[in-house]
Write an enzyme that holds these catalytic residues in place. Structure first.
Site, PDB file in Angstrom:
ATOM      1  N   ARG A   1      35.754 -10.786   3.983  1.00 52.88           N
ATOM      2  CA  ARG A   1      35.533 -12.002   4.771  1.00 52.88           C
ATOM      3  C   ARG A   1      34.610 -12.952   4.012  1.00 52.88           C
ATOM      4  O   ARG A   1      33.638 -12.522   3.387  1.00 52.88           O
ATOM      5  CB  ARG A   1      34.900 -11.677   6.123  1.00 52.88           C
TER       6      ARG A   1
ATOM      7  N   HIS B   1      22.824  -5.376   8.062  1.00 56.95           N
ATOM      8  CA  HIS B   1      23.900  -4.380   8.061  1.00 56.95           C
ATOM      9  C   HIS B   1      24.893  -4.811   6.980  1.00 56.95           C
ATOM     10  O   HIS B   1      25.623  -5.785   7.150  1.00 56.95           O
ATOM     11  CB  HIS B   1      24.580  -4.313   9.437  1.00 56.95           C
TER      12      HIS B   1
ATOM     13  N   HIS C   1      28.047  -6.062  15.569  1.00 51.39           N
ATOM     14  CA  HIS C   1      27.245  -4.981  14.965  1.00 51.39           C
ATOM     15  C   HIS C   1      25.976  -4.709  15.779  1.00 51.39           C
ATOM     16  O   HIS C   1      24.994  -4.169  15.257  1.00 51.39           O
ATOM     17  CB  HIS C   1      26.781  -5.337  13.530  1.00 51.39           C
TER      18      HIS C   1
ATOM     19  N   ASN D   1      31.369  -2.842   5.044  1.00 52.10           N
ATOM     20  CA  ASN D   1      32.556  -3.655   4.791  1.00 52.10           C
ATOM     21  C   ASN D   1      32.407  -4.990   5.499  1.00 52.10           C
ATOM     22  O   ASN D   1      32.677  -6.039   4.957  1.00 52.10           O
ATOM     23  CB  ASN D   1      33.775  -2.904   5.299  1.00 52.10           C
ATOM     24  N   GLY D   2      31.977  -4.897   6.756  1.00 50.05           N
ATOM     25  CA  GLY D   2      31.527  -6.097   7.466  1.00 50.05           C
ATOM     26  C   GLY D   2      30.023  -6.202   7.261  1.00 50.05           C
ATOM     27  O   GLY D   2      29.353  -5.175   7.148  1.00 50.05           O
TER      28      GLY D   2
ATOM     29  N   GLU E   1      25.763   4.403  14.778  1.00 48.76           N
ATOM     30  CA  GLU E   1      26.234   3.761  16.001  1.00 48.76           C
ATOM     31  C   GLU E   1      26.765   4.777  17.008  1.00 48.76           C
ATOM     32  O   GLU E   1      26.551   4.652  18.211  1.00 48.76           O
ATOM     33  CB  GLU E   1      27.321   2.738  15.655  1.00 48.76           C
TER      34      GLU E   1
ATOM     35  N   ARG F   1      33.253   2.524  22.110  1.00 48.41           N
ATOM     36  CA  ARG F   1      32.765   1.306  21.468  1.00 48.41           C
ATOM     37  C   ARG F   1      33.703   0.185  21.886  1.00 48.41           C
ATOM     38  O   ARG F   1      34.910   0.259  21.656  1.00 48.41           O
ATOM     39  CB  ARG F   1      32.776   1.458  19.956  1.00 48.41           C
TER      40      ARG F   1
ATOM     41  N   GLY G   1      27.028   0.864   4.660  1.00 49.85           N
ATOM     42  CA  GLY G   1      27.417   1.571   3.428  1.00 49.85           C
ATOM     43  C   GLY G   1      26.740   1.033   2.177  1.00 49.85           C
ATOM     44  O   GLY G   1      26.266   1.807   1.332  1.00 49.85           O
TER      45      GLY G   1
ATOM     46  N   ASN H   1      36.103   5.168  19.040  1.00 50.40           N
ATOM     47  CA  ASN H   1      36.105   3.817  18.480  1.00 50.40           C
ATOM     48  C   ASN H   1      37.547   3.523  18.065  1.00 50.40           C
ATOM     49  O   ASN H   1      38.021   4.017  17.036  1.00 50.40           O
ATOM     50  CB  ASN H   1      35.148   3.786  17.279  1.00 50.40           C
TER      51      ASN H   1
HETATM   52  P1  ADP Z   1      32.081  -0.430   7.713  1.00 48.06           P
HETATM   53  O1  ADP Z   1      31.460  -1.799   7.739  1.00 48.06           O
HETATM   54  O2  ADP Z   1      33.564  -0.460   7.661  1.00 48.06           O
HETATM   55  O3  ADP Z   1      31.487   0.512   8.736  1.00 48.06           O
HETATM   56  P2  ADP Z   1      30.539   1.067   5.785  1.00 48.06           P
HETATM   57  O4  ADP Z   1      29.241   0.732   6.430  1.00 48.06           O
HETATM   58  O5  ADP Z   1      30.983   2.470   5.765  1.00 48.06           O
HETATM   59  O6  ADP Z   1      31.722   0.151   6.300  1.00 48.06           O
HETATM   60  O7  ADP Z   1      30.449   0.522   4.281  1.00 48.06           O
HETATM   61  C1  ADP Z   1      31.551   0.611   3.449  1.00 48.06           C
HETATM   62  C2  ADP Z   1      31.213  -0.032   2.123  1.00 48.06           C
HETATM   63  O8  ADP Z   1      29.981   0.502   1.615  1.00 48.06           O
HETATM   64  C3  ADP Z   1      32.250   0.296   1.063  1.00 48.06           C
HETATM   65  O9  ADP Z   1      33.254  -0.656   1.044  1.00 48.06           O
HETATM   66  C4  ADP Z   1      31.453   0.250  -0.204  1.00 48.06           C
HETATM   67  O10 ADP Z   1      31.607  -1.037  -0.759  1.00 48.06           O
HETATM   68  C5  ADP Z   1      30.008   0.417   0.221  1.00 48.06           C
HETATM   69  N1  ADP Z   1      29.385   1.586  -0.399  1.00 48.06           N
HETATM   70  C6  ADP Z   1      29.446   2.876   0.013  1.00 48.06           C
HETATM   71  N2  ADP Z   1      28.745   3.663  -0.857  1.00 48.06           N
HETATM   72  C7  ADP Z   1      28.226   2.853  -1.808  1.00 48.06           C
HETATM   73  C8  ADP Z   1      27.436   3.053  -2.963  1.00 48.06           C
HETATM   74  N3  ADP Z   1      27.008   4.269  -3.310  1.00 48.06           N
HETATM   75  N4  ADP Z   1      27.110   1.977  -3.701  1.00 48.06           N
HETATM   76  C9  ADP Z   1      27.535   0.750  -3.361  1.00 48.06           C
HETATM   77  N5  ADP Z   1      28.290   0.502  -2.287  1.00 48.06           N
HETATM   78  C10 ADP Z   1      28.637   1.522  -1.515  1.00 48.06           C
END
Ligand code: ADP
Length: 414
Positions: free
Chosen positions: A250, A217, A189, A220-221, A395, A99, A341, A7
């Site tokens: 965003r 989903h 996504h 971050n995004g 993914e 990806r 996340g 990726n």
């Molecule tokens: P991406 O969209 O870049 O793949 P992820 O799916 O890894 O990102 O999600 C990242 C975000 O998930 C982080 O910025 C954070 O805000 C959030 N996150 C991760 N762990 C936790 C948690 N335990 N509680 C709340 N938010 C979380």
């Protein structure tokens, strides 16, 4: 088959090495040999890697570009130092899955990369000028490194959303803009939405036809997808990933008229305003603090910061609004699935989003919700009409599986 999943970003390369084949896919017994990321490519790069279940290692190396990163990665994987016993040389990597961000209207599913497919990905550069060029560079580097005998597969972020009908993907702007410039909603996504929808139906022993879910989903995004009979009928991201839900940095949906207004008032170009909407908005923009939900939740708990509270409220309100809209569009759904996340790890955000949805028959089980952190779990009560699930996304696994299926010419069952 040892599949290297790549990726690529502008200065980073995320990777996973997954050993799988059709038999292991069927039994859900794929093996993840290694995962990690090379960051800050173009200088002294930082390599973070985890092998199997061992603790992750972090080290640095000078790496000039994506081709250099791939070369470094493969040599490192084959070295004794990495400890990956399955890889003694580059020939132990049997296929590569990429990806690819934008497949435009051309790619409705993953594809073995031929010259024609590569040309198709190039043709989509206009649609994703920041992303597709890096994906192409990475594909070319892998071709050079592994030669033509090692098949490569492109898995598109947009492909799963191909089922979305015209009424959902067309913007209400002059039609010739769609004809001339392909301006429409595509959605992103897709691999994540597809994976969690597949897991949902697997967990509930359902057929694709019986799968009616709204997938959220939230990472971050962030994006939502309305999945009816196993395929999306709508999704929240649009021509670019800027549309839809509130995200880390965003804005998601805004009135397009504010672009010019902000440009005039702040003395910015429209390009700069677009950058502001992409990188300085969302949770970061409202809170003025961070895009990291963990920090925001902590801050709210400790200091009751007003802007942090509003940022979280706007984030959750927008997600709730999309659930309501999709329930209307789909004529109801059986479940809301949280992933990403935030979706996987934050019971508080899930609870805020589900609050008030009892009208639709969604009753959250407080205890199950609190306990469901980073694992597959139903978090609604038994008697809910509309259920809620946490399903961690994967993914890379889906990319590895598609790679195997494409290489062996198998149809995609998930
Ligand atoms: P991406 O969209 O870049 O793949 P992820 O799916 O890894 O990102 O999600 C990242 C975000 O998930 C982080 O910025 C954070 O805000 C959030 N996150 C991760 N762990 C936790 C948690 N335990 N509680 C709340 N938010 C979380």
């Amino acid at each position: 088959m040892n599949v290297l999943v790549l990726n690529s970003g502008s200065s980073s390369l995320k990777f996973q090495l997954i050993a799988t084949d059709l038999e292991h896919i069927k039994k859900n017994e794929d093996r993840r040999l290694c995962r990690g990321v090379i960051e800050r490519i173009g200088g002294e790069a930082i390599i973070t890697a985890s092998i199997g279940t061992r603790p992750r290692t972090v080290f640095t190396a000078p790496i000039a570009d994506l081709a250099g990163a791939l070369d470094f990665l493969v040599r490192w994987m084959a070295s004794e130092q990495s400890g990956i016993t399955e890889i003694q040389s580059a020939t132990d990597i049997h296929a590569v899955g990429h990806r690819v961000v934008h497949g435009g209207e051309m790619f409705s599913e993953s594809a073995v990369i031929t010259d024609e497919v590569l040309k198709g990905i190039e043709d989509c550069i206009d649609l994703a000028p920041l992303h597709n060029p890096n994906n192409i560079k990475c594909i070319q580097a892998a071709r050079k490194m592994f030669g033509s005998k090692v098949p490569q597969v492109a898995v598109f972020d947009t492909a799963f959303h191909h089922s979305i009908p015209e009424k959902a993907y067309l913007y209400a702007v002059p039609y010739h803009l769609y004809r001339r410039h392909h301006i429409r909603r595509y959605g992103f996504h897709g691999t994540s939405h597809r994976y969690v929808a597949f897991r949902y139906r697997f967990l509930n022993n359902l057929t694709r036809e019986q799968t009616h879910v709204i997938t959220l989903h939230l990472g971050n995004g962030c994006s939502a997808a309305a999945i009816h009979k196993g395929y999306p009928v709508d999704t929240s991201m649009g021509m670019t990933p800027l549309e839809g839900l509130v995200m880390g940095t965003r804005s998601g949906d805004v009135d397009p008229a504010i672009v010019n207004l902000i440009a005039t008032k702040e003395g910015l170009s429209t390009h700069e305003v677009e950058a502001l909407l992409n990188t300085q908005s969302g949770l970061l923009g409202i809170s003025g603090l961070t895009n990291d939900m963990r920090v925001l939740e902590q801050e709210l708990k400790e200091h009751e910061d007003r802007r942090v509270r509003v940022a979280i409220e706007v984030f959750c309100y927008r997600a709730k609004k999309y659930i309501g809209a999709y329930l209307a569009c789909m004529g109801g759904a059986d479940a809301v699935v949280f992933t990403g996340g935030i979706g996987e790890n934050s019971p508080d955000i899930r609870q805020r989003i589900c609050e008030g949805l009892d009208w639709f028959g969604l009753k959250l089980d407080g205890k199950k919700n609190e306990e469901a952190i980073g694992k597959e779990e139903r978090i609604s009560t038994d008697d809910s009409k509309l259920h809620a699930y946490v399903i961690p996304t994967d993914e890379e696994l889906l990319i590895a599986r598609d790679t195997v299926r494409c290489v062996l010419g198998e149809p995609h069952p998930s």
